[in-house]
Design an enzyme around this catalytic site. Sequence first.
Site, PDB file in Angstrom:
ATOM      1  N   VAL A   1       0.840  -1.212   0.000  1.00 26.55           N
ATOM      2  CA  VAL A   1       0.000   0.000   0.000  1.00 26.55           C
ATOM      3  C   VAL A   1       0.871   1.257   0.000  1.00 26.55           C
ATOM      4  CG1 VAL A   1      -1.830   1.253   1.206  1.00 26.55           C
ATOM      5  CG2 VAL A   1      -1.822  -1.250   1.220  1.00 26.55           C
TER       6      VAL A   1
ATOM      7  N   ARG B   1      11.094  -1.298   7.652  1.00 25.74           N
ATOM      8  CA  ARG B   1      11.814  -2.188   8.560  1.00 25.74           C
ATOM      9  C   ARG B   1      13.215  -2.459   8.024  1.00 25.74           C
ATOM     10  NH1 ARG B   1       8.064  -6.985   9.680  1.00 25.74           N
ATOM     11  NH2 ARG B   1       8.086  -6.747   7.432  1.00 25.74           N
TER      12      ARG B   1
ATOM     13  N   GLU C   1     -10.564   5.238   5.740  1.00 25.44           N
ATOM     14  CA  GLU C   1     -11.384   4.688   4.648  1.00 25.44           C
ATOM     15  C   GLU C   1     -10.831   3.359   4.123  1.00 25.44           C
ATOM     16  OE1 GLU C   1     -14.424   6.178   2.959  1.00 25.44           O
ATOM     17  OE2 GLU C   1     -14.251   4.021   2.749  1.00 25.44           O
TER      18      GLU C   1
ATOM     19  N   GLY D   1     -10.679  -1.998   1.189  1.00 30.25           N
ATOM     20  CA  GLY D   1      -9.657  -1.347   0.362  1.00 30.25           C
ATOM     21  C   GLY D   1     -10.129  -0.138  -0.410  1.00 30.25           C
TER      22      GLY D   1
ATOM     23  N   ILE E   1     -12.907   0.504  -2.000  1.00 33.73           N
ATOM     24  CA  ILE E   1     -14.337   0.847  -2.086  1.00 33.73           C
ATOM     25  C   ILE E   1     -14.673   1.939  -1.079  1.00 33.73           C
ATOM     26  CG2 ILE E   1     -16.711  -0.017  -1.913  1.00 33.73           C
ATOM     27  CD1 ILE E   1     -15.653  -2.823  -2.435  1.00 33.73           C
TER      28      ILE E   1
ATOM     29  N   ASP F   1     -10.440 -11.838   9.432  1.00 32.28           N
ATOM     30  CA  ASP F   1     -10.301 -10.579   8.696  1.00 32.28           C
ATOM     31  C   ASP F   1     -11.680  -9.947   8.496  1.00 32.28           C
ATOM     32  OD1 ASP F   1      -8.678  -8.862   6.538  1.00 32.28           O
ATOM     33  OD2 ASP F   1     -10.522  -9.538   5.584  1.00 32.28           O
TER      34      ASP F   1
ATOM     35  N   LYS G   1     -13.420  -6.279  10.023  1.00 35.11           N
ATOM     36  CA  LYS G   1     -14.106  -5.293   9.177  1.00 35.11           C
ATOM     37  C   LYS G   1     -15.549  -5.114   9.630  1.00 35.11           C
ATOM     38  CE  LYS G   1     -11.120  -6.355   5.279  1.00 35.11           C
ATOM     39  NZ  LYS G   1     -10.932  -7.247   4.127  1.00 35.11           N
TER      40      LYS G   1
HETATM   41  N1  LIG Z   1      -2.420  -4.978   0.797  1.00 39.29           N
HETATM   42  C1  LIG Z   1      -3.727  -4.787   0.726  1.00 39.29           C
HETATM   43  O1  LIG Z   1      -4.372  -5.158  -0.244  1.00 39.29           O
HETATM   44  C2  LIG Z   1      -4.462  -4.075   1.846  1.00 39.29           C
HETATM   45  C3  LIG Z   1      -5.836  -3.781   1.704  1.00 39.29           C
HETATM   46  C4  LIG Z   1      -6.507  -3.089   2.714  1.00 39.29           C
HETATM   47  C5  LIG Z   1      -5.810  -2.736   3.855  1.00 39.29           C
HETATM   48  N2  LIG Z   1      -4.502  -3.064   3.986  1.00 39.29           N
HETATM   49  C6  LIG Z   1      -3.805  -2.686   5.213  1.00 39.29           C
HETATM   50  O2  LIG Z   1      -2.741  -1.812   4.896  1.00 39.29           O
HETATM   51  C7  LIG Z   1      -1.682  -2.001   5.821  1.00 39.29           C
HETATM   52  C8  LIG Z   1      -0.386  -2.282   5.044  1.00 39.29           C
HETATM   53  O3  LIG Z   1      -0.557  -3.435   4.259  1.00 39.29           O
HETATM   54  P1  LIG Z   1       0.532  -3.855   3.152  1.00 39.29           P
HETATM   55  O4  LIG Z   1      -0.105  -4.952   2.362  1.00 39.29           O
HETATM   56  O5  LIG Z   1       1.045  -2.668   2.445  1.00 39.29           O
HETATM   57  O6  LIG Z   1       1.665  -4.487   4.103  1.00 39.29           O
HETATM   58  P2  LIG Z   1       3.170  -4.843   3.694  1.00 39.29           P
HETATM   59  O7  LIG Z   1       3.314  -4.967   2.225  1.00 39.29           O
HETATM   60  O8  LIG Z   1       3.577  -5.963   4.569  1.00 39.29           O
HETATM   61  O9  LIG Z   1       3.977  -3.523   4.138  1.00 39.29           O
HETATM   62  C9  LIG Z   1       4.258  -3.201   5.475  1.00 39.29           C
HETATM   63  C10 LIG Z   1       5.330  -2.123   5.504  1.00 39.29           C
HETATM   64  O10 LIG Z   1       5.563  -1.758   6.854  1.00 39.29           O
HETATM   65  C11 LIG Z   1       6.970  -1.782   7.097  1.00 39.29           C
HETATM   66  N3  LIG Z   1       7.201  -2.086   8.509  1.00 39.29           N
HETATM   67  C12 LIG Z   1       6.848  -3.202   9.195  1.00 39.29           C
HETATM   68  N4  LIG Z   1       7.191  -3.093  10.483  1.00 39.29           N
HETATM   69  C13 LIG Z   1       7.758  -1.889  10.630  1.00 39.29           C
HETATM   70  C14 LIG Z   1       8.332  -1.181  11.725  1.00 39.29           C
HETATM   71  N5  LIG Z   1       8.376  -1.720  12.933  1.00 39.29           N
HETATM   72  N6  LIG Z   1       8.827   0.058  11.511  1.00 39.29           N
HETATM   73  C15 LIG Z   1       8.796   0.598  10.271  1.00 39.29           C
HETATM   74  N7  LIG Z   1       8.257  -0.007   9.196  1.00 39.29           N
HETATM   75  C16 LIG Z   1       7.760  -1.236   9.374  1.00 39.29           C
HETATM   76  C17 LIG Z   1       7.534  -2.833   6.167  1.00 39.29           C
HETATM   77  O11 LIG Z   1       8.917  -2.583   5.942  1.00 39.29           O
HETATM   78  P3  LIG Z   1       9.779  -3.475   4.912  1.00 39.29           P
HETATM   79  O12 LIG Z   1       9.245  -3.130   3.544  1.00 39.29           O
HETATM   80  O13 LIG Z   1      11.164  -3.007   5.103  1.00 39.29           O
HETATM   81  O14 LIG Z   1       9.532  -4.902   5.290  1.00 39.29           O
HETATM   82  C18 LIG Z   1       6.671  -2.597   4.918  1.00 39.29           C
HETATM   83  O15 LIG Z   1       7.225  -1.573   4.134  1.00 39.29           O
HETATM   84  C19 LIG Z   1      -2.143  -3.124   6.759  1.00 39.29           C
HETATM   85  O16 LIG Z   1      -2.732  -2.575   7.901  1.00 39.29           O
HETATM   86  C20 LIG Z   1      -3.183  -3.853   5.935  1.00 39.29           C
HETATM   87  O17 LIG Z   1      -4.143  -4.533   6.717  1.00 39.29           O
HETATM   88  C21 LIG Z   1      -3.806  -3.710   3.006  1.00 39.29           C
END
Ligand SMILES: NC(=O)c1ccc[n+]([C@@H]2O[C@H](COP(=O)([O-])OP(=O)(O)OC[C@H]3O[C@@H](n4cnc5c(N)ncnc54)[C@H](OP(=O)(O)O)[C@@H]3O)[C@@H](O)[C@H]2O)c1
Length: 427
Positions: free
Chosen positions: A13, A44, A128, A133, A135, A200, A204
């Site tokens: 995201v 991270r 939102e 996501g 929507i 999940d 929601k």
């Molecule tokens: N993906 C989807 O389709 C989607 C849809 C709706 C909502 N969401 C929500 O959006 C959020 C992010 O999802 P995502 O899919 O983007 O997750 P992701 O791809 O796993 O990305 C997480 C990011 O957070 C970083 N991170 C983790 N721990 C950290 C820390 N302690 N300090 C600093 N940075 C840290 C990670 O760093 P690194 O890159 O270095 O590992 C990575 O860049 C979640 O809450 C998820 O539920 C996601």
Amino acid sequence: MAIRVGLLGCGHVGSALVRLIDDHAPIIEARAGAKLEITRVAVRNLAKERDVELPHERFTHDAEEVVTDPSVDVVVEVIGGIEPARSLILAALERGKPVITANKELLANFGRELFTAAEDRGVDLLFEASVCGGIPLIRPLRESLAGDRIRRIMGIVNGTTNFVLTRMTESGSSFMEALAEAQTLGYAERDPTADVEGYDAAAKAAIIASIAFGTQVVAGDVYREGIADLTAQDIDSARNLGYVVKLLAIAEDVDGEVAVRVHPAMVPVRHPLASVKDSFNAVFIQADAVGDLMLYGRGAGGMPTASAVLGDLIDAAKNLAGGGRGATMGAVARKRIRPIDEMRSQFYVLVEVADRPGVLAAIASAFGAHGVSIKSMQQVGIAEEARLIFVTHKAKERDLEATMHDVRALDVVHKVGSILRVVGEDD
Ligand SMILES: NC(=O)c1ccc[n+]([C@@H]2O[C@H](COP(=O)([O-])OP(=O)(O)OC[C@H]3O[C@@H](n4cnc5c(N)ncnc54)[C@H](OP(=O)(O)O)[C@@H]3O)[C@@H](O)[C@H]2O)c1
């Protein structure tokens, strides 16, 4: 004027958001009345390759440094999980910085604490992207429908399970086969528990119920069943009866109480939710004045989710520039959460019995004894056995359970097979 954004997380995201802000810069500036500039990014692993065009020195692994940096005006949290996301958001709000988050898990468990902190400081906490996501759902519920009385919301809010159920329906695969296909195509995680067991969707559902009914619902309040026990036979029976099986999140206002549940359900093929296939999400809303309403689209994926985050970010930027703030949570009533055994549903029940005279009367009498009225019955004979398929009118969960207890005790009954709720027909 520029609004300086501190980004916590640059994964699916976060990186999509960086690209979107870059690609749509002129539109954003026109709509927000200010430029959005991502000045700090916490991740991270600093060594990881990222598909974003930002100078290396803007990245740090110290997320707290981003939140406390006085040059950061707005914080976007897309790390996910409870900690450190919770502490970081609280720290930003305490410093009077608006926060945008996509974190359903956090809001469904600690939402009240975070919203109270935002109210106390008079700053925006926008979310939102946390439900479905891309929507738009939270803003329509909080703003567009603010004057209406919402009765019920039924949603297909998890793309992974909808993909699995679509494959089971369209290709006759078993649950395990469909799940394996979803994993191969990247629609399901290697550990699919949160999706297939309904956790999940329950998070929601808690957020949806809290917004729609102005009360506090946490993930643990949501009754939950997943899809792992569904069989190809259930899907086939549903088809023969004119239904499709969907995993639904349902939030209802029942006589001033709130009923929230997640479970698989048979939905009539003519219902708008029945045509929501593959990894798509949809939310069907029933309210007094507007009637029936459905929002449909991509409930996950980096770009769709970033689109929702960016909408919130533009809102927060406008509020910062104009000195205002967005919609608040408003007054929160303490409504009773209705337990599952007091809820009413229609049921589909499959019973395997000896093919003998009098069997039907014995079973019907067990239903009658508990006030569960049978709407339809089908008999499918197989050798010495018969399969009886009942669909009931609406009945209390507790009464259906008592009925099944008695039915199981009948010596002509070999087995009570699947029991599924039928939703969207009698109401
Ligand atoms: N993906 C989807 O389709 C989607 C849809 C709706 C909502 N969401 C929500 O959006 C959020 C992010 O999802 P995502 O899919 O983007 O997750 P992701 O791809 O796993 O990305 C997480 C990011 O957070 C970083 N991170 C983790 N721990 C950290 C820390 N302690 N300090 C600093 N940075 C840290 C990670 O760093 P690194 O890159 O270095 O590992 C990575 O860049 C979640 O809450 C998820 O539920 C996601």
